[in-house]
Scaffold this active site. Structure first.
Site, mmCIF file in Angstrom:
data_model
loop_
_atom_site.group_PDB
_atom_site.id
_atom_site.type_symbol
_atom_site.label_atom_id
_atom_site.label_comp_id
_atom_site.label_asym_id
_atom_site.label_seq_id
_atom_site.Cartn_x
_atom_site.Cartn_y
_atom_site.Cartn_z
ATOM 1 C CG ASP A 172 -1.595 -1.123 1.703
ATOM 2 O OD1 ASP A 172 -1.641 -2.206 0.853
ATOM 3 O OD2 ASP A 172 -2.286 -1.247 2.741
ATOM 4 C CD GLU B 184 -6.983 -5.118 3.976
ATOM 5 O OE1 GLU B 184 -6.533 -5.842 4.811
ATOM 6 O OE2 GLU B 184 -6.689 -5.087 3.028
HETATM 7 C C1 FRU Z 1 -3.953 -3.590 2.738
HETATM 8 C C2 FRU Z 1 -3.421 -4.091 4.110
HETATM 9 C C3 FRU Z 1 -3.549 -3.037 5.129
HETATM 10 C C4 FRU Z 1 -2.447 -3.431 6.190
HETATM 11 C C5 FRU Z 1 -1.271 -3.612 5.281
HETATM 12 C C6 FRU Z 1 -0.365 -4.446 5.794
HETATM 13 O O1 FRU Z 1 -3.250 -4.011 1.641
HETATM 14 O O2 FRU Z 1 -3.514 -5.337 4.511
HETATM 15 O O3 FRU Z 1 -4.769 -3.306 5.877
HETATM 16 O O4 FRU Z 1 -2.440 -2.219 6.846
HETATM 17 O O5 FRU Z 1 -1.851 -4.109 4.015
HETATM 18 O O6 FRU Z 1 0.801 -4.519 5.057
#
Ligand code: FRU
Length: 505
Positions: A34, A216
């Site tokens: 992300d 998310e």
């Molecule tokens: C989304 C996610 C988020 C988390 C991060 C962990 O892709 O699962 O919810 O904070 O990636 O790398």
């Protein structure tokens, strides 16, 4: 043509790294997911991101960092916030605390404050929980210090994450607002704060619309409709995984109002948890492809611009993409706006264009009738921007074959009777590294005055399609052989016209 480079300065083929993008950000080495902490400050755009500094797979989550002055050419910086034995640094956002409300800087040197999720490890007294924490920088993002009072918001939850913070200034007052998720409950939780350190619950939104996976990386921002500041909507972004529109990870959005306390959606189609996926196509999707996830927007942008970046991958197969020592790229940054279509506000996304003012027009034939069949074009389109406009008329379908060589090709086709645009990557090159990879994406795209306009960005391992000036987008990874640079247009049935075609690259 000026050479387009990535952070690593790698130009793909030259380094024996055929999939290294020419104009999408990748870390020089190792894993990335992300985008985090997107913030503009003093002429510099900061892109932080989920990063494993130690390997090409997910793990040791820390915030990597890159900076840019134009949103396109990025310089990789040292890791900004590193994991330690007690916590992984999960996704979050960053704000410029101009008036030093947090007291973490001074009036003359106000801080950048990162709000991130502490994902506590077994060594921590908070093992198993996810809570929100702060880190701050007093040197414009170069170095970061964790706040000694972390975490600042703990709900004793194992799945509470991805805080996006912004400054609210409206009827209800002026304060910081945090949107975050209770991922498994498919809820966005909203909090307020005067100082970024103590938080008070405001409201909870969801579940609604697409609820198949976890929720998310939310975002919430206000946009004018047709540029009219008296007529605005709030956009709530909720990324969800799996169960996205094309399978696996995807971003959805809701349009509505926010009164400083609660978000009210005007675009809720289905309320509560859904087990029936039959209404998926009625929901708002940021992208109808497989590879645009965890998209969030920049804060502190000049001129009220709203620019988003997504992770150009999908949790279904992200760990197996065949790219070697680096893994995953960011999407092109996208400027988002609202325009009225058929009387209703619609989200439009336009990429920040890496070819603007660059590169020779390779091929630009005049308007012409398209005979049924495939017309190979005298253009090399490996790394390219293609603008094409069709008037399909009485034809059954029209489209483009891109990144093609021998049996390999990615097909962008438009079915006139159905009004559906498709991106078919089943024969796009290496599709065998994961069962979920070969796929066809589909999105309803009405013709406008009988015309279909597509802007297509081709990079070494991606195809991004912006239809009808960005009213629908489709983003997919592809892993073609480096020789796959041929381009063709096609029509099935009589009566189609090619109104315009412009290949730059
Ligand atoms: C989304 C996610 C988020 C988390 C991060 C962990 O892709 O699962 O919810 O904070 O990636 O790398």
């Amino acid at each position: 043509m000026k050479t387009l480079t990535t952070a690593a300065g790698a130009t793909g083929a030259a380094t024996g790294d055929p999939f290294r993008p020419a104009f999408h950000y990748t870390a020089g080495r190792n894993w990335l997911n992300d985008p985090n902490g997107l913030v503009y400050l003093n002429g510099t755009y900061h892109l932080f991101y989920q990063h494993n500094p130690f390997g090409p797979d997910w793990g040791n989550m820390s915030w990597g960092h890159a900076t840019s002055r134009d949103l396109l050419n990025w310089d990789e910086q040292p890791v900004a916030i590193a994991c330690d034995e007690y916590e992984a640094i999960f996704s979050g956002s960053a704000v410029f605390d101009e008036f030093n409300t947090s007291g973490l800087g001074t009036a003359v040197n106000p801080p950048l404050v990162a709000v991130y999720t502490s994902a506590y490890s077994d060594a921590s007294p908070l093992a198993g929980r996810q809570a929100q924490s702060l880190a701050y920088s007093l040197d414009e993002g170069r170095t970061w210090t964790k706040y000694h009072g972390n975490p600042v918001l703990d709900r004793e939850s194992a799945e509470f994450r991805d805080p996006k913070v912004f400054w609210y200034d409206g009827g209800a007052g002026s304060y910081w607002v945090m949107v975050a998720v209770e991922a498994v409950q498919r809820q966005v939780v909203l909090y307020k704060s005067a100082d970024l350190k103590s938080w008070e619950h405001l409201s909870t939104f969801g579940p609604a619309n697409a609820t198949g996976g976890v929720w998310e990386c939310p975002d919430l921002f206000e946009l004018p409709v047709d540029g009219n500041l008296q007529d605005t909507r709030w956009v709530l972004i909720v990324n969800r995984n799996p169960g996205g529109i094309a399978g696996g990870s995807a971003g959805q959005y809701f349009l509505g109002t926010f009164d400083g306390v609660a978000f009210r959606s005007d675009s809720t189609v289905t309320d509560g948890l859904q087990t029936d996926g039959s209404r998926m196509r009625e929901y708002g999707w940021l992208d109808w492809g497989r590879d645009y996830y965890a998209a969030v927007s920049f804060s502190n942008m000049p001129g009220g611009r709203r620019v988003m970046i997504g992770w150009m991958n999908n949790w279904d197969y992200a760990r197996e993409t065949p790219t070697g020592a680096w893994r995953s790229a960011m999407s092109l940054p996208r400027e988002v706006s609202l325009i009225r279509v058929d009387g209703k506000p619609a989200l439009r996304q336009q990429a920040i264009d890496p070819f603007c003012g660059l590169g020779a027009v390779q091929y630009q034939p005049g308007p012409q009738a398209l005979a049924p069949g495939v017309l190979a074009l005298p253009a090399e389109a490996g790394v390219a921007r293609i603008d094409v406009e069709f008037r399909p008329g009485t034809a059954n379908s029209v489209g483009l074959l891109v990144r093609s060589a021998g049996d390999e090709r990615t097909i962008i086709s438009y079915d006139v009777a159905e009004g559906i645009l498709r991106l078919d990557r089943r024969e796009s090159g290496n599709v065998r590294f994961h069962d979920a990879f070969p796929s066809i994406e589909a999105v309803a795209v009405p013709l406008q005055d009988g015309h279909l306009r597509l802007r297509v960005y081709l990079d070494r391992c991606s195809v991004e399609v912006f239809a009808q000036d960005g009213l629908a987008t489709v983003t997919d990874l592809v892993f073609p052989s480096p020789a796959g640079t041929a381009l063709a247009v096609f029509a099935q049935g009589e009566g189609a016209h090619l109104v315009g075609l412009d290949v730059v690259g």
